[in-house]
Write an enzyme that holds these catalytic residues in place. Structure first.
Site, PDB file in Angstrom:
ATOM      1  N   PRO A 129       7.592 -24.407  -1.986  1.00 17.75           N
ATOM      2  CA  PRO A 129       7.598 -22.876  -1.804  1.00 17.75           C
ATOM      3  C   PRO A 129       6.278 -22.290  -1.753  1.00 17.75           C
ATOM      4  O   PRO A 129       5.379 -22.614  -2.681  1.00 17.75           O
ATOM      5  CB  PRO A 129       8.353 -22.472  -3.088  1.00 17.75           C
ATOM      6  CG  PRO A 129       9.241 -23.620  -3.519  1.00 17.75           C
ATOM      7  CD  PRO A 129       8.318 -24.861  -2.908  1.00 17.75           C
ATOM      8  N   GLU A 130       5.967 -21.520  -0.920  1.00 20.83           N
ATOM      9  CA  GLU A 130       4.551 -20.819  -1.012  1.00 20.83           C
ATOM     10  C   GLU A 130       4.769 -19.404  -0.492  1.00 20.83           C
ATOM     11  O   GLU A 130       6.093 -19.123  -0.854  1.00 20.83           O
ATOM     12  CB  GLU A 130       3.701 -21.396   0.394  1.00 20.83           C
ATOM     13  CG  GLU A 130       3.679 -23.013   0.389  1.00 20.83           C
ATOM     14  CD  GLU A 130       2.860 -23.758   1.699  1.00 20.83           C
ATOM     15  OE1 GLU A 130       1.774 -22.866   2.060  1.00 20.83           O
ATOM     16  OE2 GLU A 130       3.087 -24.740   1.783  1.00 20.83           O
TER      17      GLU A 130
END
Length: 274
Positions: free
Chosen positions: A2-3
């Site tokens: 997750p960015e």
DNA sequence: CATAGCTCCTGACCGC
DNA sequence: TGCGGTCAGGAGCTAT
């Protein structure tokens, strides 16, 4: 991993539904990165506010304080409506907030994620975790001029400067690699040596690549899915990430992989210059 | 202050 | 088929 796009997609997936919900129960699974910092029963009866995002963190107001959530590298948050039968907590479910409007659950195999209570966003421990974060990439202040000035004097490679998050937040390994490819910049280039025009270009493409990923629901390499369990599609549009040895989509030169700061970096040795 | 290295954790993958 | 070893990675922390 997750960015920013994945975190924002997640936040959008439950923010409206969860707003104003009353907490019925808070349950914990295995320990995450840090302890919650508050008795789970103390949340019962409190009302949720509108979830917001800062960098890769989600701040969910609860009662007078709130919860700061981070998905680490393998976390995903899912929202289920009250009508849906709630499955039992699985081995990798480590946090669950049951409310009268639905339930928010964190599944995180690696447990690098975090859910921490703070009395306010600007008070510890939330304030400590957010201190030192750089500007939001979609903030109007994130310009080539800003980037150029913020990188001045730095000796670290541009890829590592992007990952550090103290100049601009949101880019993780995937989007840092992709943005540098799109900008034609060698990831090993010294960040402090980036010219004004190239800073301008980098700021522009970073925003573009994050926006595009957001549009298609983020990237799903293994674990990620949004608040409704839906996978992202940006992995189908990657130019360099995870493509070692495969031909560059622009010039057919084999994509190279190098390690920077114990992290894989993918780039095209022909399209990207120092 | 800037930077480098270490650390948490566990599924996937590889070679035998 | 099973087993041990290695890797990946966000980001805080410590050491330099």
């Amino acid at each position: 991993m997750p960015e920013l796009p994945e975190v924002e997609v997640t936040r959008r997936g439950f923010a409206d539904s969860a707003r104003d919900a009353r907490v019925l129960a808070l349950r914990l699974g295995k320990p995450l990165r840090w302890p919650l910092g508050r008795d789970p029963d103390a949340f019962v009866g409190e009302r949720l506010g509108l979830a917001e995002r800062r960098g890769k963190y989600i701040w969910l107001p609860v009662g007078a304080g709130g919860l700061l959530l981070h998905l680490g590298m393998s976390g995903s948050l899912t929202w289920s409506d009250p009508a849906e039968a709630l499955p039992a907590m699985g081995t990798h479910d480590h946090f669950e907030l049951q409310t009268d409007r639905g339930s928010l659950r964190l599944n995180d195999p690696r447990r690098f994620g975090a859910v921490v209570w703070a009395p306010a966003l600007d008070r510890p421990p939330a304030a400590n975790l957010l201190a030192g974060l750089g500007i939001e990439p979609f903030d109007a202040g994130f310009t080539g001029t800003y980037l150029h000035a913020a990188l001045r004097g730095r000796r670290v490679a541009i890829k590592q400067a992007l990952l550090a998050g103290d100049v601009v937040v949101g880019a993780g390994n995937i989007y840092a690699c992709e943005a540098l490819f799109l900008a034609g910049i060698d990831p090993r280039a010294r960040s402090g040596r980036l010219s004004r025009p190239r800073s301008e270009r980098l700021a522009l493409v970073l925003r573009q690549v994050l926006a595009r990923a957001l549009e298609v629901g983020g990237s799903t390499l293994r674990d990620f899915s949004d608040a409704h369990g839906v996978a992202g599609a940006f992995q189908n549009e990657m130019h360099v990430y995870g493509r070692e040895g495969q031909p560059c989509l622009r010039c057919a030169t084999p994509i190279r992989r190098v390690v920077q700061g114990q992290r894989s970096t993918f780039f095209c040795p022909s399209c990207q210059k120092r």
